[in-house]
Design a protein around this motif. Structure first.
Motif, PDB file in Angstrom:
ATOM      1  N   ALA A   1       0.815  -1.212   0.000  1.00 26.93           N
ATOM      2  CA  ALA A   1       0.000   0.000   0.000  1.00 26.93           C
ATOM      3  C   ALA A   1       0.850   1.264   0.000  1.00 26.93           C
ATOM      4  CB  ALA A   1      -0.934  -0.020   1.209  1.00 26.93           C
ATOM      5  N   GLU A   2       2.042   1.196   0.612  1.00 25.69           N
ATOM      6  CA  GLU A   2       2.922   2.357   0.675  1.00 25.69           C
ATOM      7  C   GLU A   2       3.274   2.874  -0.715  1.00 25.69           C
ATOM      8  OE1 GLU A   2       5.632   5.172   2.603  1.00 25.69           O
ATOM      9  OE2 GLU A   2       3.774   4.116   3.124  1.00 25.69           O
ATOM     10  N   LEU A   3       3.378   1.973  -1.678  1.00 26.04           N
ATOM     11  CA  LEU A   3       3.729   2.379  -3.034  1.00 26.04           C
ATOM     12  C   LEU A   3       2.619   3.220  -3.656  1.00 26.04           C
ATOM     13  CD1 LEU A   3       6.126   2.032  -4.918  1.00 26.04           C
ATOM     14  CD2 LEU A   3       5.037  -0.001  -5.865  1.00 26.04           C
ATOM     15  N   ALA A   4       1.371   2.856  -3.414  1.00 28.34           N
ATOM     16  CA  ALA A   4       0.246   3.644  -3.917  1.00 28.34           C
ATOM     17  C   ALA A   4       0.210   5.017  -3.267  1.00 28.34           C
ATOM     18  CB  ALA A   4      -1.063   2.905  -3.672  1.00 28.34           C
ATOM     19  N   ARG A   5       0.539   5.075  -1.979  1.00 28.02           N
ATOM     20  CA  ARG A   5       0.565   6.367  -1.282  1.00 28.02           C
ATOM     21  C   ARG A   5       1.628   7.278  -1.879  1.00 28.02           C
ATOM     22  NH1 ARG A   5       3.340   9.178   2.042  1.00 28.02           N
ATOM     23  NH2 ARG A   5       4.958   7.576   2.304  1.00 28.02           N
ATOM     24  N   ILE A   6       2.809   6.721  -2.131  1.00 29.19           N
ATOM     25  CA  ILE A   6       3.887   7.504  -2.743  1.00 29.19           C
ATOM     26  C   ILE A   6       3.470   7.998  -4.123  1.00 29.19           C
ATOM     27  CG2 ILE A   6       6.207   7.323  -3.723  1.00 29.19           C
ATOM     28  CD1 ILE A   6       6.892   5.442  -1.383  1.00 29.19           C
ATOM     29  N   ARG A   7       2.845   7.130  -4.893  1.00 22.03           N
ATOM     30  CA  ARG A   7       2.413   7.505  -6.248  1.00 22.03           C
ATOM     31  C   ARG A   7       1.447   8.696  -6.203  1.00 22.03           C
ATOM     32  NH1 ARG A   7      -0.092   2.609  -8.536  1.00 22.03           N
ATOM     33  NH2 ARG A   7      -1.849   3.294  -7.270  1.00 22.03           N
ATOM     34  N   THR A   8       0.594   8.735  -5.188  1.00 26.42           N
ATOM     35  CA  THR A   8      -0.379   9.819  -5.055  1.00 26.42           C
ATOM     36  C   THR A   8       0.254  11.095  -4.511  1.00 26.42           C
ATOM     37  OG1 THR A   8      -2.168   8.240  -4.669  1.00 26.42           O
ATOM     38  CG2 THR A   8      -2.539  10.509  -3.940  1.00 26.42           C
ATOM     39  N   GLU A   9       1.081  10.965  -3.475  1.00 25.08           N
ATOM     40  CA  GLU A   9       1.562  12.138  -2.745  1.00 25.08           C
ATOM     41  C   GLU A   9       2.878  12.694  -3.263  1.00 25.08           C
ATOM     42  OE1 GLU A   9       1.711  11.118   1.373  1.00 25.08           O
ATOM     43  OE2 GLU A   9      -0.425  10.621   1.499  1.00 25.08           O
ATOM     44  N   GLN A  10       3.774  11.844  -3.709  1.00 23.90           N
ATOM     45  CA  GLN A  10       5.093  12.303  -4.155  1.00 23.90           C
ATOM     46  C   GLN A  10       5.600  11.355  -5.233  1.00 23.90           C
ATOM     47  OE1 GLN A  10       7.788  12.971  -0.918  1.00 23.90           O
ATOM     48  NE2 GLN A  10       9.180  14.246  -2.119  1.00 23.90           N
ATOM     49  N   PRO A  11       5.082  11.510  -6.454  1.00 24.83           N
ATOM     50  CA  PRO A  11       5.338  10.514  -7.518  1.00 24.83           C
ATOM     51  C   PRO A  11       6.790  10.364  -7.931  1.00 24.83           C
ATOM     52  CG  PRO A  11       4.219  12.446  -8.385  1.00 24.83           C
ATOM     53  CD  PRO A  11       4.180  12.571  -6.905  1.00 24.83           C
ATOM     54  N   VAL A  12       7.631  11.368  -7.663  1.00 29.58           N
ATOM     55  CA  VAL A  12       9.081  11.219  -7.840  1.00 29.58           C
ATOM     56  C   VAL A  12       9.666  11.315  -6.442  1.00 29.58           C
ATOM     57  CG1 VAL A  12      11.158  12.082  -8.952  1.00 29.58           C
ATOM     58  CG2 VAL A  12       8.958  12.238 -10.135  1.00 29.58           C
ATOM     59  N   TYR A  13       9.963  10.159  -5.871  1.00 28.07           N
ATOM     60  CA  TYR A  13      10.204  10.047  -4.431  1.00 28.07           C
ATOM     61  C   TYR A  13      11.698   9.893  -4.139  1.00 28.07           C
ATOM     62  CZ  TYR A  13       9.571   8.287   0.352  1.00 28.07           C
ATOM     63  OH  TYR A  13       9.606   8.105   1.716  1.00 28.07           O
TER      64      TYR A  13
END
Length: 378
Positions: free
Chosen positions: A9-21
């Motif tokens: 699930a953390e990957l989906a959160r990153i994609r939404t909030e900070q797509p270049v992480y």
């Protein structure tokens, strides 16, 4: 990392909030994880601003020997090498392998049936088929295929530790260099023999062996994982299994959607910024490492509805990035698709009552997602 079939699930959160992480790594370096479909596609397709050259890995302090192959090459060397391989992976050329792949699949189904239920589908079917297909493609002599099967499977067996896996890689390269030397003296009907006949004066033995090793690396573990994971999903979705078994051609559309959904290669080959650039508002400096999450990109909700579900006829099924994109898109993609198109219906028709018969251990952390074993019964 994955939870069963799904990215964490953390990957989906990153994609939404900070797509270049930005992710700090040892040595004071920063890796930028790119997660949205259109950004990943843009990076993979832009070899002007992003480099694949293995020399960049050395620059990060790695002492690993250059693995060769196409994935760590930039133009013009990448263009030169790929030009040799591309004609060998057209569907017209690959059709000559189709009867042999069908025969291999039936042979291993016969062995499974003779040995009886239960069985480990990975060991009995999903693991040997891709290795033997690579043997057939390259032109490995029949009497050497059992030993080659051990070489190719040992390199992906991480239970004995990284040193054993590295030794298996070295052993495979030693074998392939010797095979190329023999093929140069007496070219056979396989890919190596064909390349030596057509371009022998342009390819030295080690370069050609590295290309062959790249085909083995790219086509073995990935296909094994797709055969195992795809079968597991079909056993959990019997109505889809019935369609694969009974409806001619249905498997073709399902395969494309399963490739997207599974995304067994979770991240693409690393890219390095050739210049200071900006991506989604994030500054990436020259020389910094960029990792593209194929698993996140293929589940991006911007592509359509319910991307965490398998829908074989969705409009975007064939736009997945599971084989990469751009000049580095997997040259062996048509062969992998052919293997699955043959294997899934044959397996389900032979064992219509196939079902899971025990705990299925997923790989806890791996670039190529898969299962350690798949206990089945019928």
């Amino acid at each position: 990392m994955r939870e069963g079939f799904d990215p964490v699930a953390e990957l989906a959160r990153i994609r939404t909030e900070q797509p270049v992480y930005p992710m700090p790594i040892p040595g004071g370096q920063t890796v930028y994880l790119v997660t949205r479909y259109h950004d990943v596609r843009a990076v993979l397709g832009d070899h002007e601003r992003f480099s694949n050259d293995f020399g960049n890995v050395i620059g990060l302090g790695s002492t690993q020997e250059d693995p060769g192959g196409l994935g760590f090459r930039d133009p013009p060397e990448h263009t030169r090498l790929r030009r040799f391989l591309t004609p060998e992976f057209t569907m017209r050329r690959l059709r000559r392998l189709e009867p042999r792949i069908e025969a291999m699949v039936e042979e291993y189904l016969d062995k499974m049936e003779a040995k009886g239920s239960p069985a480990d589908l990975v060991e009995s079917f999903a693991l040997p088929i891709p290795s033997l297909v690579v043997c057939e493609l390259l032109g490995v002599p029949y009497e050497e295929r059992a030993d080659f099967l051990k070489l190719s499977t040992n390199r992906f067996d991480f239970t004995a530790g990284p040193e054993a896996s590295l030794q298996a890689v070295n052993d495979a390269m030693t074998y392939l260099i010797d095979l190329v030397a023999r093929e140069r003296r007496n070219p056979g009907d396989g890919l190596l023999g064909q390349l030596l006949r057509d371009h022998g004066d342009e390819l030295d033995d080690r370069t050609l062996a590295s290309m062959a090793d790249g085909i083995l690396t790219g086509g073995h573990d990935t296909s094994t994982s797709m055969l195992a994971l795809g079968t597991l999903w079909l056993m959990e979705n019997p109505e889809q299994a019935a369609k694969v078994r009974e409806v001619d051609g249905y498997v073709v559309e399902l395969i494309e959607e399963l490739l997207r959904y599974m995304t067994v290669v979770q991240v693409a080959f690393p890219r390095f910024a050739r210049e200071d650039l900006e991506l989604e508002g994030q500054l990436i400096k020259k020389g910094e490492l960029v990792l593209c999450s194929l698993a996140a990109a293929n589940r991006d909700p911007n592509l359509g509805d319910d991307m965490d579900e398998v829908r074989p006829h969705r409009d975007t099924a064939r736009s997945h990035l599971s084989f990469g994109h751009g000049i580095h898109r997997c040259v062996g993609a048509p062969l992998a698709q052919m293997e699955m198109r043959i294997a899934f219906p044959a397996l389900l028709r032979r064992f219509p009552g196939l079902h899971v018969a025990g705990e299925v251990p997923f790989r806890p952390l791996a670039i190529v997602h898969g299962v350690e074993k798949l206990p089945v019964a019928w």
